[in-house]
Design a protein around this motif. Structure first.
Motif, PDB file in Angstrom:
ATOM      1  N   ARG A   1      -4.994  -2.763  -5.183  1.00  0.00           N
ATOM      2  CA  ARG A   1      -4.695  -1.535  -4.449  1.00  0.00           C
ATOM      3  C   ARG A   1      -3.499  -1.678  -3.514  1.00  0.00           C
ATOM      4  O   ARG A   1      -2.975  -0.688  -3.025  1.00  0.00           O
ATOM      5  N   HIS A   2      -3.111  -2.909  -3.235  1.00  0.00           N
ATOM      6  CA  HIS A   2      -1.882  -3.123  -2.477  1.00  0.00           C
ATOM      7  C   HIS A   2      -1.039  -4.190  -3.177  1.00  0.00           C
ATOM      8  O   HIS A   2      -0.177  -3.846  -3.974  1.00  0.00           O
ATOM      9  N   ILE A   3      -1.281  -5.448  -2.913  1.00  0.00           N
ATOM     10  CA  ILE A   3      -0.530  -6.501  -3.605  1.00  0.00           C
ATOM     11  C   ILE A   3      -0.967  -6.584  -5.063  1.00  0.00           C
ATOM     12  O   ILE A   3      -2.160  -6.692  -5.355  1.00  0.00           O
ATOM     13  N   ARG A   4      -0.007  -6.495  -5.966  1.00  0.00           N
ATOM     14  CA  ARG A   4      -0.282  -6.671  -7.388  1.00  0.00           C
ATOM     15  C   ARG A   4      -0.094  -8.140  -7.750  1.00  0.00           C
ATOM     16  O   ARG A   4       0.670  -8.865  -7.108  1.00  0.00           O
ATOM     17  N   TYR A   5      -0.768  -8.565  -8.789  1.00  0.00           N
ATOM     18  CA  TYR A   5      -0.650  -9.966  -9.187  1.00  0.00           C
ATOM     19  C   TYR A   5       0.798 -10.315  -9.549  1.00  0.00           C
ATOM     20  O   TYR A   5       1.275 -11.416  -9.234  1.00  0.00           O
ATOM     21  N   GLN A   6       1.509  -9.376 -10.154  1.00  0.00           N
ATOM     22  CA  GLN A   6       2.908  -9.638 -10.481  1.00  0.00           C
ATOM     23  C   GLN A   6       3.754  -9.817  -9.227  1.00  0.00           C
ATOM     24  O   GLN A   6       4.730 -10.591  -9.222  1.00  0.00           O
ATOM     25  N   ASP A   7       3.380  -9.141  -8.145  1.00  0.00           N
ATOM     26  CA  ASP A   7       4.097  -9.314  -6.878  1.00  0.00           C
ATOM     27  C   ASP A   7       4.108 -10.773  -6.452  1.00  0.00           C
ATOM     28  O   ASP A   7       5.113 -11.281  -5.932  1.00  0.00           O
TER      29      ASP A   7
ATOM     30  N   THR B   1       0.835  -1.205   0.000  1.00  0.00           N
ATOM     31  CA  THR B   1       0.000   0.000   0.000  1.00  0.00           C
ATOM     32  C   THR B   1       0.868   1.252   0.000  1.00  0.00           C
ATOM     33  O   THR B   1       0.615   2.210  -0.753  1.00  0.00           O
ATOM     34  N   LEU B   2       1.882   1.268   0.835  1.00  0.00           N
ATOM     35  CA  LEU B   2       2.795   2.403   0.911  1.00  0.00           C
ATOM     36  C   LEU B   2       3.534   2.594  -0.410  1.00  0.00           C
ATOM     37  O   LEU B   2       3.636   3.716  -0.925  1.00  0.00           O
ATOM     38  N   ARG B   3       4.010   1.516  -0.973  1.00  0.00           N
ATOM     39  CA  ARG B   3       4.690   1.596  -2.272  1.00  0.00           C
ATOM     40  C   ARG B   3       3.783   2.163  -3.351  1.00  0.00           C
ATOM     41  O   ARG B   3       4.160   3.071  -4.103  1.00  0.00           O
ATOM     42  N   ASN B   4       2.563   1.651  -3.399  1.00  0.00           N
ATOM     43  CA  ASN B   4       1.642   2.062  -4.465  1.00  0.00           C
ATOM     44  C   ASN B   4       1.206   3.514  -4.342  1.00  0.00           C
ATOM     45  O   ASN B   4       0.781   4.121  -5.329  1.00  0.00           O
ATOM     46  N   SER B   5       1.284   4.078  -3.130  1.00  0.00           N
ATOM     47  CA  SER B   5       0.813   5.448  -2.925  1.00  0.00           C
ATOM     48  C   SER B   5       1.644   6.473  -3.691  1.00  0.00           C
ATOM     49  O   SER B   5       1.169   7.580  -3.961  1.00  0.00           O
ATOM     50  N   ARG B   6       2.878   6.111  -4.049  1.00  0.00           N
ATOM     51  CA  ARG B   6       3.727   7.034  -4.787  1.00  0.00           C
ATOM     52  C   ARG B   6       4.189   6.474  -6.122  1.00  0.00           C
ATOM     53  O   ARG B   6       4.938   7.144  -6.848  1.00  0.00           O
ATOM     54  N   GLY B   7       3.797   5.257  -6.447  1.00  0.00           N
ATOM     55  CA  GLY B   7       4.314   4.641  -7.664  1.00  0.00           C
ATOM     56  C   GLY B   7       5.750   4.186  -7.429  1.00  0.00           C
ATOM     57  O   GLY B   7       6.289   4.302  -6.334  1.00  0.00           O
ATOM     58  N   GLY B   8       6.379   3.691  -8.454  1.00  0.00           N
ATOM     59  CA  GLY B   8       7.758   3.246  -8.300  1.00  0.00           C
ATOM     60  C   GLY B   8       7.860   2.004  -7.441  1.00  0.00           C
ATOM     61  O   GLY B   8       6.923   1.221  -7.333  1.00  0.00           O
TER      62      GLY B   8
ATOM     63  N   ILE C   1       5.458 -15.758   4.744  1.00  0.00           N
ATOM     64  CA  ILE C   1       5.037 -14.488   4.153  1.00  0.00           C
ATOM     65  C   ILE C   1       3.616 -14.668   3.636  1.00  0.00           C
ATOM     66  O   ILE C   1       3.322 -15.626   2.913  1.00  0.00           O
ATOM     67  N   THR C   2       2.740 -13.734   4.002  1.00  0.00           N
ATOM     68  CA  THR C   2       1.345 -13.766   3.569  1.00  0.00           C
ATOM     69  C   THR C   2       1.048 -12.561   2.678  1.00  0.00           C
ATOM     70  O   THR C   2       1.507 -11.450   2.962  1.00  0.00           O
ATOM     71  N   VAL C   3       0.292 -12.796   1.627  1.00  0.00           N
ATOM     72  CA  VAL C   3      -0.231 -11.712   0.799  1.00  0.00           C
ATOM     73  C   VAL C   3      -1.720 -11.958   0.578  1.00  0.00           C
ATOM     74  O   VAL C   3      -2.181 -13.095   0.597  1.00  0.00           O
ATOM     75  N   HIS C   4      -2.450 -10.867   0.369  1.00  0.00           N
ATOM     76  CA  HIS C   4      -3.885 -10.968   0.117  1.00  0.00           C
ATOM     77  C   HIS C   4      -4.219 -10.048  -1.061  1.00  0.00           C
ATOM     78  O   HIS C   4      -4.683  -8.924  -0.871  1.00  0.00           O
ATOM     79  N   PRO C   5      -3.977 -10.517  -2.279  1.00  0.00           N
ATOM     80  CA  PRO C   5      -4.282  -9.683  -3.455  1.00  0.00           C
ATOM     81  C   PRO C   5      -5.777  -9.500  -3.633  1.00  0.00           C
ATOM     82  O   PRO C   5      -6.571 -10.407  -3.348  1.00  0.00           O
TER      83      PRO C   5
END
Length: 241
Positions: free
Chosen positions: A49-55, A13-20, A40-44
């Protein structure tokens, strides 16, 4: 031993807020492992809006501990993502479209046949299945009929009432855990567990295999640093709270 799986959604979420790519999600995941996280847990979600599928693809090829993908299996894209990556565990969560965060477990009676089908699909690919449920004895019993390996108890209710009355807050979870064990279900837990309430939960829930913690842990890391935070959460799960 109860394992700590760190949910890194908030980092994304923090990453996506500024791009890059700042913070670097993959590096954070690797650092979590280095600092003691056992998963490690992710919830796409569909809007990414937070975890991207590519992640998910990037993480699957890089991390060394257990990878847990949570999400709504009623979304075909989620199902395809899990099958393509074959994580150690998939946690089935009944999210609604646009839901900010998970806020209820499955009705395992109403959705019994559907959950049986989804569980069989993932288990056929060697993926351990956990179903997100409320601490309701009937829902736990019905979950066992789906063929799932584990359930994850939704702990928001416990966290909300812990400070006022810990004994009553934990009571339905003890009952649910006892039933799960009697039915041969593995037990996970997650949602709003933190440094204040985790140790008490750990002490009172028998045979707890894993907790998945994201929001509170990442928030604590802002003050304590990631390494110290993970150290403290691990201590809660070793009887050293």
């Amino acid at each position: 031993m109860t394992k700590l799986s760190v949910n890194i959604n908030k980092v994304a979420t923090l990453r996506n807020s500024r791009g890059g790519n700042n913070p670097d999600l993959l590096q954070v995941a690797l650092d979590c492992e280095k600092f003691g996280a056992q998963g490690i847990t992710v919830h796409p979600r569909p809007d990414e809006r937070h975890i991207r599928y590519q992640d998910v693809f990037d993480l699957q090829t890089a991390i060394h501990t257990e990878f847990n993908i949570e999400g709504n299996c009623r979304e075909k894209k989620f199902v395809d993502l899990v099958l393509a990556n074959k994580p150690a565990q998939v946690t089935l969560v009944p999210d609604e479209l646009g839901q900010i965060t998970s806020n209820h477990g499955w009705d395992t009676i109403k959705h019994q046949v559907y959950l049986q089908d989804m569980t069989a699909l993932f288990k056929a690919e060697g993926i351990r299945v956990s179903i997100f449920v409320d601490p309701n004895p009937k829902m736990v019993e019905a979950a066992a009929q789906t063929g799932t390996d584990r359930i994850e108890l939704y702990t928001e209710g416990y966290a909300a009432h812990f400070h006022r009355d810990p004994a009553n807050a934990i009571k339905p979870y003890v009952e649910a855990a006892t039933i799960a064990k009697s039915l041969g279900l593995g037990l996970n837990a997650g949602h709003d567990l933190d440094l204040h309430n985790l140790h008490y939960f750990y002490q009172h829930i028998p045979d707890l295999l894993e907790v998945s913690i994201g929001h509170a842990l990442i928030s604590d890391a802002l003050y304590l640093g990631l390494e110290e935070t993970i150290k403290r959460y691990r201590a809660q799960l070793r009887g050293k709270g």
